[in-house]
Design a protein around this motif. Structure first.
Motif, PDB file in Angstrom:
ATOM      1  N   ARG A  29       0.720  -1.502   0.065  1.00 49.05           N
ATOM      2  CA  ARG A  29      -0.106   0.069  -0.276  1.00 49.05           C
ATOM      3  C   ARG A  29       0.467   1.378  -0.446  1.00 49.05           C
ATOM      4  O   ARG A  29       1.117   2.590  -0.651  1.00 49.05           O
ATOM      5  CB  ARG A  29      -0.799   0.202   1.011  1.00 49.05           C
ATOM      6  N   ILE A  30       1.723   0.868   0.756  1.00 49.38           N
ATOM      7  CA  ILE A  30       2.813   2.681   1.248  1.00 49.38           C
ATOM      8  C   ILE A  30       3.335   2.126  -0.149  1.00 49.38           C
ATOM      9  O   ILE A  30       3.450   3.634  -0.468  1.00 49.38           O
ATOM     10  CB  ILE A  30       3.797   2.384   1.883  1.00 49.38           C
ATOM     11  N   LEU A  31       3.955   1.674  -1.127  1.00 48.10           N
ATOM     12  CA  LEU A  31       4.236   2.187  -2.312  1.00 48.10           C
ATOM     13  C   LEU A  31       3.678   2.065  -3.139  1.00 48.10           C
ATOM     14  O   LEU A  31       4.222   2.921  -4.033  1.00 48.10           O
ATOM     15  CB  LEU A  31       5.361   0.038  -2.410  1.00 48.10           C
ATOM     16  N   ASP A  32       2.489   1.471  -3.018  1.00 46.11           N
ATOM     17  CA  ASP A  32       1.106   2.187  -4.266  1.00 46.11           C
ATOM     18  C   ASP A  32       1.192   4.094  -4.280  1.00 46.11           C
ATOM     19  O   ASP A  32       0.823   4.288  -5.595  1.00 46.11           O
ATOM     20  CB  ASP A  32       0.311   1.352  -3.731  1.00 46.11           C
ATOM     21  N   ILE A  33       0.972   4.118  -3.081  1.00 45.00           N
ATOM     22  CA  ILE A  33       0.593   5.445  -3.074  1.00 45.00           C
ATOM     23  C   ILE A  33       1.834   6.951  -3.024  1.00 45.00           C
ATOM     24  O   ILE A  33       0.942   7.415  -3.913  1.00 45.00           O
ATOM     25  CB  ILE A  33       0.516   5.985  -1.459  1.00 45.00           C
ATOM     26  N   HIS A  34       3.298   6.180  -2.998  1.00 37.87           N
ATOM     27  CA  HIS A  34       4.284   6.954  -4.195  1.00 37.87           C
ATOM     28  C   HIS A  34       4.687   6.653  -5.363  1.00 37.87           C
ATOM     29  O   HIS A  34       5.821   7.033  -5.467  1.00 37.87           O
ATOM     30  CB  HIS A  34       5.372   6.482  -3.222  1.00 37.87           C
ATOM     31  N   ASP A  35       4.252   5.505  -5.854  1.00 39.54           N
ATOM     32  CA  ASP A  35       3.919   4.935  -7.002  1.00 39.54           C
ATOM     33  C   ASP A  35       5.751   4.425  -7.450  1.00 39.54           C
ATOM     34  O   ASP A  35       6.870   5.021  -8.122  1.00 39.54           O
ATOM     35  CB  ASP A  35       4.262   5.684  -8.717  1.00 39.54           C
ATOM     36  N   ILE A  36       6.450   3.382  -6.077  1.00 40.14           N
ATOM     37  CA  ILE A  36       7.366   2.887  -6.310  1.00 40.14           C
ATOM     38  C   ILE A  36       7.850   1.555  -6.648  1.00 40.14           C
ATOM     39  O   ILE A  36       6.629   1.454  -5.606  1.00 40.14           O
ATOM     40  CB  ILE A  36       8.433   3.824  -4.717  1.00 40.14           C
ATOM     41  N   LYS A  37       8.360   0.854  -7.302  1.00 38.63           N
ATOM     42  CA  LYS A  37       8.366  -0.041  -8.146  1.00 38.63           C
ATOM     43  C   LYS A  37       9.813  -0.585  -7.068  1.00 38.63           C
ATOM     44  O   LYS A  37      10.607  -0.169  -6.463  1.00 38.63           O
ATOM     45  CB  LYS A  37       8.640  -0.880  -8.958  1.00 38.63           C
ATOM     46  N   ALA A 220       7.806   8.169   5.130  1.00 37.32           N
ATOM     47  CA  ALA A 220       8.688   9.121   5.109  1.00 37.32           C
ATOM     48  C   ALA A 220       9.524   9.180   4.496  1.00 37.32           C
ATOM     49  O   ALA A 220      10.017  10.040   3.832  1.00 37.32           O
ATOM     50  CB  ALA A 220       8.603   8.899   7.038  1.00 37.32           C
ATOM     51  N   LEU A 221      10.485   7.847   4.591  1.00 33.51           N
ATOM     52  CA  LEU A 221      11.984   7.781   3.570  1.00 33.51           C
ATOM     53  C   LEU A 221      11.233   8.146   2.060  1.00 33.51           C
ATOM     54  O   LEU A 221      11.564   8.629   1.277  1.00 33.51           O
ATOM     55  CB  LEU A 221      11.737   6.856   3.468  1.00 33.51           C
ATOM     56  N   LEU A 222       9.514   7.893   1.340  1.00 27.38           N
ATOM     57  CA  LEU A 222       9.188   7.569   0.341  1.00 27.38           C
ATOM     58  C   LEU A 222       9.276   8.664  -0.313  1.00 27.38           C
ATOM     59  O   LEU A 222       9.107   9.251  -1.414  1.00 27.38           O
ATOM     60  CB  LEU A 222       8.362   6.784   0.190  1.00 27.38           C
ATOM     61  N   THR A 223       8.711   9.839   0.633  1.00 27.51           N
ATOM     62  CA  THR A 223       8.172  10.838   0.463  1.00 27.51           C
ATOM     63  C   THR A 223       9.196  11.685  -0.085  1.00 27.51           C
ATOM     64  O   THR A 223       9.837  12.800  -0.598  1.00 27.51           O
ATOM     65  CB  THR A 223       7.071  11.530   2.006  1.00 27.51           C
ATOM     66  N   PHE A 224      10.220  11.304   1.116  1.00 27.22           N
ATOM     67  CA  PHE A 224      12.117  12.320   0.901  1.00 27.22           C
ATOM     68  C   PHE A 224      12.390  11.894  -0.582  1.00 27.22           C
ATOM     69  O   PHE A 224      12.470  13.096  -1.367  1.00 27.22           O
ATOM     70  CB  PHE A 224      12.881  11.711   2.200  1.00 27.22           C
ATOM     71  N   LEU A 225      12.285  11.130  -0.669  1.00 30.18           N
ATOM     72  CA  LEU A 225      12.990  10.149  -2.634  1.00 30.18           C
ATOM     73  C   LEU A 225      11.687  11.145  -3.527  1.00 30.18           C
ATOM     74  O   LEU A 225      12.559  11.533  -4.200  1.00 30.18           O
ATOM     75  CB  LEU A 225      12.372   9.011  -2.315  1.00 30.18           C
ATOM     76  N   ASN A 226      10.254  11.093  -3.381  1.00 29.94           N
ATOM     77  CA  ASN A 226      10.658  11.875  -4.413  1.00 29.94           C
ATOM     78  C   ASN A 226      10.109  13.313  -4.591  1.00 29.94           C
ATOM     79  O   ASN A 226      10.303  13.952  -6.006  1.00 29.94           O
ATOM     80  CB  ASN A 226       8.021  11.173  -4.185  1.00 29.94           C
ATOM     81  N   ASP A 227       9.990  13.626  -2.880  1.00 29.09           N
ATOM     82  CA  ASP A 227      10.294  15.026  -3.069  1.00 29.09           C
ATOM     83  C   ASP A 227      11.360  15.142  -3.888  1.00 29.09           C
ATOM     84  O   ASP A 227      11.651  16.631  -4.063  1.00 29.09           O
ATOM     85  CB  ASP A 227      10.189  15.679  -1.579  1.00 29.09           C
ATOM     86  N   ARG A 228      12.655  14.677  -3.583  1.00 30.91           N
ATOM     87  CA  ARG A 228      13.737  15.191  -4.085  1.00 30.91           C
ATOM     88  C   ARG A 228      14.384  14.746  -5.416  1.00 30.91           C
ATOM     89  O   ARG A 228      14.974  14.603  -6.022  1.00 30.91           O
ATOM     90  CB  ARG A 228      14.669  15.128  -3.325  1.00 30.91           C
ATOM     91  N   GLU A 229      12.843  14.013  -6.000  1.00 30.68           N
ATOM     92  CA  GLU A 229      12.755  13.186  -7.095  1.00 30.68           C
ATOM     93  C   GLU A 229      14.675  12.433  -7.763  1.00 30.68           C
ATOM     94  O   GLU A 229      14.709  12.736  -8.625  1.00 30.68           O
ATOM     95  CB  GLU A 229      12.990  14.379  -8.179  1.00 30.68           C
ATOM     96  N   MET A 230      14.658  12.088  -6.792  1.00 31.63           N
ATOM     97  CA  MET A 230      15.725  10.832  -6.854  1.00 31.63           C
ATOM     98  C   MET A 230      14.899   9.364  -7.425  1.00 31.63           C
ATOM     99  O   MET A 230      13.970   9.135  -7.091  1.00 31.63           O
ATOM    100  CB  MET A 230      15.769  10.611  -5.336  1.00 31.63           C
ATOM    101  N   ALA A 231      15.790   8.672  -8.360  1.00 37.75           N
ATOM    102  CA  ALA A 231      15.106   7.708  -8.951  1.00 37.75           C
ATOM    103  C   ALA A 231      15.452   7.006  -8.318  1.00 37.75           C
ATOM    104  O   ALA A 231      16.221   6.005  -7.291  1.00 37.75           O
ATOM    105  CB  ALA A 231      16.206   7.897  -9.773  1.00 37.75           C
ATOM    106  N   THR A 232      14.331   5.947  -9.051  1.00 37.38           N
ATOM    107  CA  THR A 232      13.909   4.735  -7.502  1.00 37.38           C
ATOM    108  C   THR A 232      13.977   3.163  -8.739  1.00 37.38           C
ATOM    109  O   THR A 232      13.786   3.723  -9.488  1.00 37.38           O
ATOM    110  CB  THR A 232      12.974   4.400  -6.542  1.00 37.38           C
ATOM    111  N   SER A 233      14.623   2.195  -8.460  1.00 37.29           N
ATOM    112  CA  SER A 233      14.058   1.354 -10.138  1.00 37.29           C
ATOM    113  C   SER A 233      14.404  -0.192  -8.692  1.00 37.29           C
ATOM    114  O   SER A 233      15.048  -0.285  -7.392  1.00 37.29           O
ATOM    115  CB  SER A 233      15.243   1.499 -10.382  1.00 37.29           C
ATOM    116  N   ARG A 234      13.357  -0.981  -9.376  1.00 35.99           N
ATOM    117  CA  ARG A 234      13.791  -2.808  -8.813  1.00 35.99           C
ATOM    118  C   ARG A 234      15.043  -3.312  -9.015  1.00 35.99           C
ATOM    119  O   ARG A 234      15.687  -2.620  -9.814  1.00 35.99           O
ATOM    120  CB  ARG A 234      13.208  -3.474  -9.586  1.00 35.99           C
TER     121      ARG A 234
END
Length: 240
Positions: A29-37, A220-234
């Motif tokens: 659910r948390i990953l889905d909210i932040h659209d992070i895989k 909080a971590l995923l919010t931080f990553l998205n706010d800074r537009e940091m790339a994430t990846s599987r």
């Protein structure tokens, strides 16, 4: 999974699996909210019992990989074939800790990368570590090491994430990325257990900031990553 209960009653295997499923759904659910895989490493012996959960994880675009706790090569190969047939996707990665299958055998099973657990026995985040954190290739496999902060020398393992204040952890990520190409962060679904509700016999420091507090921390971590537009990846996408 093996922790005993604190009282005379014990948790059945089905109850333990249900806790694992509920914790994993909270993470999803948390990953889905932040659209992070993310990559989910499923313990080999549980793959047959968690097929519905595995399908749900994969259907949301996350990677399914394996975690080998004590399975032999034949068991791993059978589980890999069954899950690949279930998902119609290749299982590319595997994590190992104490019982490590030789890399040449993993390559024959058509794994592409190995992500070994190096620092799981650290009880408190005060022991400093020094070693290479670059991805290398051995026996035709990509070897993915655990990330370590070049400044604090703390590993990015599950316990460090759980125990450190989020502001400190965020700064650690930023500092690491000034020197490294990536930061590999991993968590354990059992960290999301409400240990006040489920009374397991675990060390007190493992219960600190667990359950809902872990959910809030991951959010909080995923919010931080998205706010800074940091790339994430599987993991498989980053490596290949």
């Amino acid at each position: 999974m093996e922790a005993e209960s604190e009282n005379s009653s014990s948790f059945s295997d089905e109850e333990r699996l249900k806790i694992t499923e509920d914790n994993t759904k909270a993470i999803l659910r948390i990953l889905d909210i932040h659209d992070i895989k993310a990559s989910f490493f499923v313990e080999v012996s549980l793959t047959e019992k968690l097929q519905n959960l595995i399908k749900a994880i994969s259907s949301k675009g996350h990677e399914i990989a394996f975690y080998n706790k004590g399975s032999n090569p034949e068991e791993i190969e059978n589980a890999k074939k069954n899950i690949q047939d279930l998902l119609e996707k290749q299982i590319r990665g595997i994590r190992q800790k104490d019982m490590k299958v030789p890399q040449e055998k993993l390559k024959l099973m058509e794994f592409n990368y190995v992500s070994n657990i190096d620092n799981a026995d650290i009880l408190f985040p005060f022991k400093r570590l020094r070693r290479d954190t670059e991805i290398t290739e051995e026996d035709g496999l990509s070897i993915v090491p655990e990330s370590i902060s070049p400044y604090s020398q703390l590993p990015y393992n599950d316990f460090v994430f759980q125990i450190l204040p989020m502001k400190y952890y965020q700064n650690m990520v930023l500092e690491t990325l000034q020197n490294e190409e990536f930061v590999l962060i991993y968590l354990n679904t059992w960290q999301f257990t409400d240990f006040k509700k489920y009374r397991f016999q675990i060390p007190f420091y493992r219960s600190l900031f667990s359950g809902k507090k872990m959910e809030d921390k991951l959010d909080a971590l995923l919010t931080f990553l998205n706010d800074r537009e940091m790339a994430t990846s599987r993991m498989k996408d980053y490596i290949f």
